[in-house]
Design an enzyme around this catalytic site. Sequence first.
Site, PDB file in Angstrom:
ATOM      1  N   ASP A  43       0.786  -1.242   0.000  1.00 48.54           N
ATOM      2  CA  ASP A  43       0.000   0.000   0.000  1.00 48.54           C
ATOM      3  C   ASP A  43       0.817   1.291   0.000  1.00 48.54           C
ATOM      4  O   ASP A  43       0.268   2.370  -0.231  1.00 48.54           O
ATOM      5  CB  ASP A  43      -0.995   0.005   1.179  1.00 48.54           C
ATOM      6  CG  ASP A  43      -0.327  -0.195   2.551  1.00 48.54           C
ATOM      7  OD1 ASP A  43       0.825   0.250   2.731  1.00 48.54           O
ATOM      8  OD2 ASP A  43      -0.968  -0.790   3.440  1.00 48.54           O
ATOM      9  N   CYS A  81       3.774   0.996 -25.422  1.00 43.17           N
ATOM     10  CA  CYS A  81       4.163   0.071 -26.493  1.00 43.17           C
ATOM     11  C   CYS A  81       2.995  -0.804 -26.936  1.00 43.17           C
ATOM     12  O   CYS A  81       3.114  -1.575 -27.882  1.00 43.17           O
ATOM     13  CB  CYS A  81       5.342  -0.804 -26.045  1.00 43.17           C
ATOM     14  SG  CYS A  81       4.862  -2.172 -24.966  1.00 43.17           S
ATOM     15  N   HIS A 109       6.455  -7.917  -1.340  1.00 44.96           N
ATOM     16  CA  HIS A 109       5.385  -8.322  -2.254  1.00 44.96           C
ATOM     17  C   HIS A 109       5.034  -7.232  -3.265  1.00 44.96           C
ATOM     18  O   HIS A 109       3.946  -7.250  -3.842  1.00 44.96           O
ATOM     19  CB  HIS A 109       4.148  -8.758  -1.460  1.00 44.96           C
ATOM     20  CG  HIS A 109       4.380 -10.009  -0.648  1.00 44.96           C
ATOM     21  ND1 HIS A 109       3.570 -10.406   0.396  1.00 44.96           N
ATOM     22  CD2 HIS A 109       5.344 -10.965  -0.744  1.00 44.96           C
ATOM     23  CE1 HIS A 109       4.022 -11.539   0.908  1.00 44.96           C
ATOM     24  NE2 HIS A 109       5.106 -11.893   0.242  1.00 44.96           N
TER      25      HIS A 109
HETATM   26  C1  BJW Z   1      -3.704  -6.699  13.400  1.00 43.30           C
HETATM   27  C2  BJW Z   1      -4.591  -5.653  13.327  1.00 43.30           C
HETATM   28  C3  BJW Z   1      -4.273  -4.536  14.061  1.00 43.30           C
HETATM   29  C4  BJW Z   1      -5.383  -7.163  12.102  1.00 43.30           C
HETATM   30  N1  BJW Z   1      -3.164  -4.519  14.773  1.00 43.30           N
HETATM   31  N2  BJW Z   1      -2.607  -6.675  14.125  1.00 43.30           N
HETATM   32  C5  BJW Z   1       3.441 -24.660   1.658  1.00 43.30           C
HETATM   33  C6  BJW Z   1       4.589 -24.374   2.373  1.00 43.30           C
HETATM   34  C7  BJW Z   1       5.374 -23.301   2.044  1.00 43.30           C
HETATM   35  C8  BJW Z   1       5.030 -22.452   1.011  1.00 43.30           C
HETATM   36  C9  BJW Z   1       3.891 -22.738   0.319  1.00 43.30           C
HETATM   37  C10 BJW Z   1       3.119 -23.815   0.605  1.00 43.30           C
HETATM   38  N3  BJW Z   1       2.083 -23.828  -0.261  1.00 43.30           N
HETATM   39  C11 BJW Z   1       2.178 -22.758  -1.069  1.00 43.30           C
HETATM   40  C12 BJW Z   1       3.288 -22.087  -0.742  1.00 43.30           C
HETATM   41  C13 BJW Z   1       3.788 -20.875  -1.343  1.00 43.30           C
HETATM   42  C14 BJW Z   1       2.964 -19.642  -1.051  1.00 43.30           C
HETATM   43  C15 BJW Z   1       2.478 -19.656   0.391  1.00 43.30           C
HETATM   44  O1  BJW Z   1       3.157 -19.272   1.311  1.00 43.30           O
HETATM   45  N4  BJW Z   1       1.231 -20.059   0.603  1.00 43.30           N
HETATM   46  C16 BJW Z   1       0.678 -20.166   1.944  1.00 43.30           C
HETATM   47  C17 BJW Z   1      -0.642 -19.400   2.010  1.00 43.30           C
HETATM   48  C18 BJW Z   1       0.566 -21.606   2.291  1.00 43.30           C
HETATM   49  N5  BJW Z   1       3.887 -18.536  -1.262  1.00 43.30           N
HETATM   50  C19 BJW Z   1       4.080 -18.056  -2.462  1.00 43.30           C
HETATM   51  O2  BJW Z   1       3.491 -18.472  -3.443  1.00 43.30           O
HETATM   52  C20 BJW Z   1       5.128 -16.971  -2.585  1.00 43.30           C
HETATM   53  N6  BJW Z   1       6.045 -17.300  -3.609  1.00 43.30           N
HETATM   54  C21 BJW Z   1       6.800 -18.386  -3.540  1.00 43.30           C
HETATM   55  O3  BJW Z   1       6.809 -19.168  -2.610  1.00 43.30           O
HETATM   56  O4  BJW Z   1       7.584 -18.532  -4.662  1.00 43.30           O
HETATM   57  C22 BJW Z   1       8.387 -19.698  -4.835  1.00 43.30           C
HETATM   58  C23 BJW Z   1       9.078 -19.538  -6.142  1.00 43.30           C
HETATM   59  C24 BJW Z   1      10.460 -19.490  -6.174  1.00 43.30           C
HETATM   60  C25 BJW Z   1      11.109 -19.358  -7.402  1.00 43.30           C
HETATM   61  C26 BJW Z   1      10.365 -19.250  -8.573  1.00 43.30           C
HETATM   62  C27 BJW Z   1       8.985 -19.267  -8.542  1.00 43.30           C
HETATM   63  C28 BJW Z   1       8.339 -19.414  -7.299  1.00 43.30           C
HETATM   64  C29 BJW Z   1       4.467 -15.662  -2.983  1.00 43.30           C
HETATM   65  C30 BJW Z   1       3.549 -15.143  -1.948  1.00 43.30           C
HETATM   66  C31 BJW Z   1       2.865 -13.890  -2.471  1.00 43.30           C
HETATM   67  C32 BJW Z   1       1.790 -13.380  -1.515  1.00 43.30           C
HETATM   68  N7  BJW Z   1       1.024 -12.386  -2.198  1.00 43.30           N
HETATM   69  C33 BJW Z   1      -0.006 -11.684  -1.448  1.00 43.30           C
HETATM   70  C34 BJW Z   1      -0.736 -10.713  -2.411  1.00 43.30           C
HETATM   71  C35 BJW Z   1       0.160  -9.517  -2.718  1.00 43.30           C
HETATM   72  C36 BJW Z   1      -0.457  -8.596  -3.721  1.00 43.30           C
HETATM   73  C37 BJW Z   1      -1.707  -7.932  -3.248  1.00 43.30           C
HETATM   74  O5  BJW Z   1      -1.722  -7.279  -2.188  1.00 43.30           O
HETATM   75  O6  BJW Z   1      -2.697  -8.055  -3.951  1.00 43.30           O
HETATM   76  O7  BJW Z   1       0.584 -10.956  -0.359  1.00 43.30           O
HETATM   77  S1  BJW Z   1      -1.186 -12.774  -0.627  1.00 43.30           S
HETATM   78  C38 BJW Z   1      -1.317 -11.803   0.841  1.00 43.30           C
HETATM   79  O8  BJW Z   1      -0.742 -12.530   1.973  1.00 43.30           O
HETATM   80  C39 BJW Z   1      -0.410 -10.587   0.616  1.00 43.30           C
HETATM   81  C40 BJW Z   1       0.211 -10.415   1.968  1.00 43.30           C
HETATM   82  O9  BJW Z   1       1.390  -9.649   1.868  1.00 43.30           O
HETATM   83  C41 BJW Z   1       0.433 -11.841   2.410  1.00 43.30           C
HETATM   84  C42 BJW Z   1       0.582 -11.985   3.895  1.00 43.30           C
HETATM   85  O10 BJW Z   1      -0.570 -11.598   4.565  1.00 43.30           O
HETATM   86  P1  BJW Z   1      -0.468 -10.743   5.913  1.00 43.30           P
HETATM   87  O11 BJW Z   1       0.169  -9.463   5.638  1.00 43.30           O
HETATM   88  O12 BJW Z   1       0.116 -11.582   6.961  1.00 43.30           O
HETATM   89  O13 BJW Z   1      -2.008 -10.424   6.183  1.00 43.30           O
HETATM   90  P2  BJW Z   1      -3.117 -11.352   6.849  1.00 43.30           P
HETATM   91  O14 BJW Z   1      -4.428 -10.803   6.463  1.00 43.30           O
HETATM   92  O15 BJW Z   1      -2.880 -12.772   6.584  1.00 43.30           O
HETATM   93  O16 BJW Z   1      -2.887 -11.143   8.400  1.00 43.30           O
HETATM   94  C43 BJW Z   1      -3.142  -9.912   9.031  1.00 43.30           C
HETATM   95  C44 BJW Z   1      -2.741 -10.063  10.482  1.00 43.30           C
HETATM   96  O17 BJW Z   1      -2.883  -8.815  11.100  1.00 43.30           O
HETATM   97  C45 BJW Z   1      -3.607 -11.056  11.261  1.00 43.30           C
HETATM   98  O18 BJW Z   1      -2.755 -11.908  12.007  1.00 43.30           O
HETATM   99  C46 BJW Z   1      -4.440 -10.172  12.193  1.00 43.30           C
HETATM  100  O19 BJW Z   1      -4.695 -10.778  13.444  1.00 43.30           O
HETATM  101  C47 BJW Z   1      -3.542  -8.986  12.338  1.00 43.30           C
HETATM  102  N8  BJW Z   1      -4.236  -7.728  12.577  1.00 43.30           N
HETATM  103  N9  BJW Z   1      -5.655  -6.044  12.481  1.00 43.30           N
HETATM  104  C48 BJW Z   1      -2.380  -5.641  14.792  1.00 43.30           C
HETATM  105  N10 BJW Z   1      -5.121  -3.469  14.062  1.00 43.30           N
END
Ligand code: BJW
Length: 262
Positions: free
Chosen positions: A105, A151, A120
């Site tokens: 953001d 382009c 990300h």
């Molecule tokens: C508060 C609050 C307040 C609320 N105060 N707290 C199994 C094992 C290992 C890995 C994998 C697996 N299966 C699949 C994978 C890979 C996958 C992955 O990890 N998946 C899991 C879900 C299982 N990962 C990937 O695919 C990544 N890439 C990868 O591994 O590549 C390998 C590769 C290597 C070489 C070549 C090719 C590939 C990429 C991950 C990309 C994530 N993208 C997103 C979208 C970004 C774009 C967009 O914004 O549209 O990123 S998904 C989404 O999740 C976003 C976030 O950055 C990310 C993390 O979420 P975050 O920030 O933790 O948010 P929330 O909502 O989950 O949590 C919020 C927290 O805040 C909560 O805990 C609340 O309690 C708290 N909260 N209010 C304090 N006021």
Amino acid sequence: MDPAETAELYKRLGRARRVAVLTGAGVSAESGVPTFRGADGLWRKYRAEDLATPEAFRRDPKLVWEWYDWRRQLIARCQPNPAHQAIAFLERRSQDFLLITQNVDGLHRLAGSIRMVELHGNIWRVRCLEEGKTTENLDVPLQAIPPRCECGGLLRPDVVWFGEALPPEALQEAFDAAESCDVLLVVGTSAVVQPAASLPMVARQRGAYVVEVNLEPTPLTSLANESHHGKAAEILPRLLAFDSAFRNPHSAFEGPGGPCSP
Ligand code: BJW
């Protein structure tokens, strides 16, 4: 907030040579940016695989861009909150600092953070699928959906979708910081998305003092040295003495470990 824990964090920050912070969507929640998981999270209303994967974009770029255009309009109305500001304050108080954010953001930069990596990507950048060129795009709303490059190539948001590699330099910098920091703060992340979720584990294994701030327990909670449950915008300014430092700018980190800067 346990005063003994606060004193310990203060001491650690006072002695720390390297400080790192990892943030997730929760840090922006009180600015009005929706998180992904949880009761009001984006993934409750939308299926991640329909919107945040390269396959989804290939299938229906218009649908994916409509979602990003909606989010850009929403974020454009948001301002950094006291949690973002407290992190920017911590950077100014630290000798060696890195902010590692999963957020797209741009609110940390608006709050004044400088030394940071965006694991990300950033929702305010677009990438041409033909030329691979990345440019800033601040249009709100977008002029055309899907937007196109000069382009003629299709543009995509410069963010990291599931199954895609993270920017290698940013990832390397993040792991270097996790391996070498003395204190790691982990704020507002569910700690389930890899590889970012491994950073606190790496830091802990290397002896860093790991402090979590989150509304609720996460997979990290049992591993962290301290976990503070509540809103980041309320907890962080108190934890980092950001609010009292405003009243007395020399007070922060002058705890048992002495002042932070030489
Ligand atoms: C508060 C609050 C307040 C609320 N105060 N707290 C199994 C094992 C290992 C890995 C994998 C697996 N299966 C699949 C994978 C890979 C996958 C992955 O990890 N998946 C899991 C879900 C299982 N990962 C990937 O695919 C990544 N890439 C990868 O591994 O590549 C390998 C590769 C290597 C070489 C070549 C090719 C590939 C990429 C991950 C990309 C994530 N993208 C997103 C979208 C970004 C774009 C967009 O914004 O549209 O990123 S998904 C989404 O999740 C976003 C976030 O950055 C990310 C993390 O979420 P975050 O920030 O933790 O948010 P929330 O909502 O989950 O949590 C919020 C927290 O805040 C909560 O805990 C609340 O309690 C708290 N909260 N209010 C304090 N006021």
